[in-house]
Design a protein around this motif. Structure first.
Motif, short mmCIF file in Angstrom:
data_model
loop_
_atom_site.label_atom_id
_atom_site.label_comp_id
_atom_site.label_asym_id
_atom_site.label_seq_id
_atom_site.Cartn_x
_atom_site.Cartn_y
_atom_site.Cartn_z
N GLU A 193 0.82 -1.21 0.00
CA GLU A 193 0.00 0.00 0.00
C GLU A 193 0.86 1.26 0.00
OE1 GLU A 193 -3.63 2.20 2.44
OE2 GLU A 193 -2.86 0.29 3.20
N ALA A 194 1.97 1.26 0.73
CA ALA A 194 2.82 2.46 0.80
C ALA A 194 3.33 2.85 -0.59
CB ALA A 194 3.98 2.22 1.75
N LYS A 195 3.75 1.88 -1.38
CA LYS A 195 4.22 2.15 -2.74
C LYS A 195 3.08 2.69 -3.59
CE LYS A 195 6.93 2.05 -6.36
NZ LYS A 195 8.01 3.00 -6.55
N PHE A 196 1.89 2.11 -3.44
CA PHE A 196 0.74 2.58 -4.19
C PHE A 196 0.45 4.04 -3.87
CE2 PHE A 196 -3.83 3.39 -4.55
CZ PHE A 196 -4.01 3.16 -5.90
N ARG A 197 0.47 4.40 -2.58
CA ARG A 197 0.19 5.79 -2.18
C ARG A 197 1.25 6.73 -2.73
NH1 ARG A 197 -4.85 4.84 -1.52
NH2 ARG A 197 -5.31 3.43 0.18
N LEU A 198 2.50 6.30 -2.78
CA LEU A 198 3.57 7.11 -3.35
C LEU A 198 3.33 7.36 -4.84
CD1 LEU A 198 6.32 8.52 -3.06
CD2 LEU A 198 7.39 6.32 -3.55
N LEU A 199 2.91 6.32 -5.54
CA LEU A 199 2.60 6.46 -6.96
C LEU A 199 1.43 7.42 -7.18
CD1 LEU A 199 2.98 2.74 -8.11
CD2 LEU A 199 4.51 4.66 -8.67
N GLU A 200 0.40 7.31 -6.32
CA GLU A 200 -0.74 8.24 -6.41
C GLU A 200 -0.27 9.68 -6.25
OE1 GLU A 200 -4.92 6.64 -4.77
OE2 GLU A 200 -3.36 6.75 -3.24
N LYS A 201 0.55 9.90 -5.25
CA LYS A 201 1.06 11.25 -4.98
C LYS A 201 1.85 11.78 -6.17
CE LYS A 201 3.67 13.93 -1.64
NZ LYS A 201 4.43 13.93 -0.40
N GLU A 202 2.70 10.95 -6.75
CA GLU A 202 3.50 11.36 -7.91
C GLU A 202 2.61 11.74 -9.09
OE1 GLU A 202 6.19 8.11 -8.60
OE2 GLU A 202 7.42 8.62 -6.85
N ILE A 203 1.55 10.97 -9.30
CA ILE A 203 0.64 11.26 -10.41
C ILE A 203 -0.05 12.60 -10.20
CG2 ILE A 203 -1.52 10.55 -11.51
CD1 ILE A 203 -0.47 7.63 -11.14
N VAL A 204 -0.50 12.87 -8.98
CA VAL A 204 -1.14 14.16 -8.70
C VAL A 204 -0.15 15.30 -8.91
CG1 VAL A 204 -2.17 15.60 -6.89
CG2 VAL A 204 -2.93 13.26 -7.19
N GLU A 205 1.07 15.10 -8.47
CA GLU A 205 2.10 16.13 -8.69
C GLU A 205 2.28 16.39 -10.18
OE1 GLU A 205 3.59 18.01 -6.47
OE2 GLU A 205 2.93 16.96 -4.68
N ASP A 206 2.32 15.33 -10.99
CA ASP A 206 2.46 15.50 -12.44
C ASP A 206 1.25 16.21 -13.03
OD1 ASP A 206 4.89 14.18 -12.36
OD2 ASP A 206 4.11 12.28 -13.13
N LEU A 207 0.06 15.87 -12.55
CA LEU A 207 -1.17 16.47 -13.08
C LEU A 207 -1.40 17.90 -12.59
CD1 LEU A 207 -3.61 13.43 -12.85
CD2 LEU A 207 -2.61 14.43 -14.92
N SER A 208 -0.71 18.29 -11.55
CA SER A 208 -0.95 19.62 -10.97
C SER A 208 -0.62 20.74 -11.94
CB SER A 208 -0.18 19.79 -9.66
OG SER A 208 1.21 19.84 -9.90
N TYR A 209 0.10 20.44 -13.00
CA TYR A 209 0.45 21.45 -14.00
C TYR A 209 -0.51 21.47 -15.17
CZ TYR A 209 4.66 21.32 -11.23
OH TYR A 209 5.53 21.35 -10.17
#
Length: 129
Positions: free
Chosen positions: A13-29
Motif C-alpha cells: 500500500e505504501a508504494k501505491f500511495r507514493l505512486l498516487e502522490k506522484e501522479i497528482v504532482e504530475d497532473l498539478s500542472y
C-alpha cells in the motif's frame, strides 16, 4: 500494464500511495481535467491542499451503510477488502472513515446523498460555479 491489485500485492500500500502522490504532482500542472481519486489519496500529507489548489474538489459523502453496500458489490477491484466478509468490511469502513473524514471535509464542495445521480450532481456543481 499493472493493476492496482497487483501493485498492492507485489509492492504494498505504501508504494501505491507514493505512486498516487506522484501522479497528482504530475497532473498539478495540467488545466481543464477531471481527476477521480481513491479514498486514501486525500489523507496523504499535503494532498488536500494540492488538490484544492488545482481546482474544485468534490466530496461525494454517503452513509457508512451505503459505502459498505458499494464496496461489497466491488470487492474484486478493492485490494484492501479482498477476501473480507461483510462484518470485516463494516469494521474497516468505520475505522478508515473516522480517520479520513477530516481530510474529505476539506473539499470545495461536500455533497451528502446516498442516491446521487449524475443529473443531480450536475445541478449541485453548476449552482456552485
Amino acid at each position: 500494464k499493472i493493476s492496482i491489485n497487483e501493485i498492492f500485492t507485489f509492492k504494498g500500500e505504501a508504494k501505491f500511495r507514493l505512486l498516487e502522490k506522484e501522479i497528482v504532482e504530475d497532473l498539478s500542472y495540467k488545466t481543464d481535467c477531471v481527476i477521480s481519486v481513491g479514498g486514501g489519496l486525500p489523507t496523504i500529507d499535503g494532498m488536500m491542499p494540492k488538490l484544492n489548489g488545482m481546482g474544485t474538489t468534490i466530496y461525494l459523502k454517503v452513509s457508512k451503510d451505503e459505502l459498505v453496500r458499494r464496496l461489497i458489490m466491488d470487492t474484486e477491484h478493492r485490494p484492501l477488502i479482498v477476501g473480507m466478509n461483510k462484518e470485516q468490511i463494516e469494521s474497516l469502513v468505520a475505522d478508515r472513515l473516522t480517520l479520513r473524514e477530516k481530510f474529505y471535509e476539506q473539499a470545495s464542495i461536500v455533497i451528502n446523498d446516498d442516491e446521487l445521480t449524475i443529473d443531480k450532481l450536475y445541478e449541485i456543481v453548476g449552482a456552485n460555479h
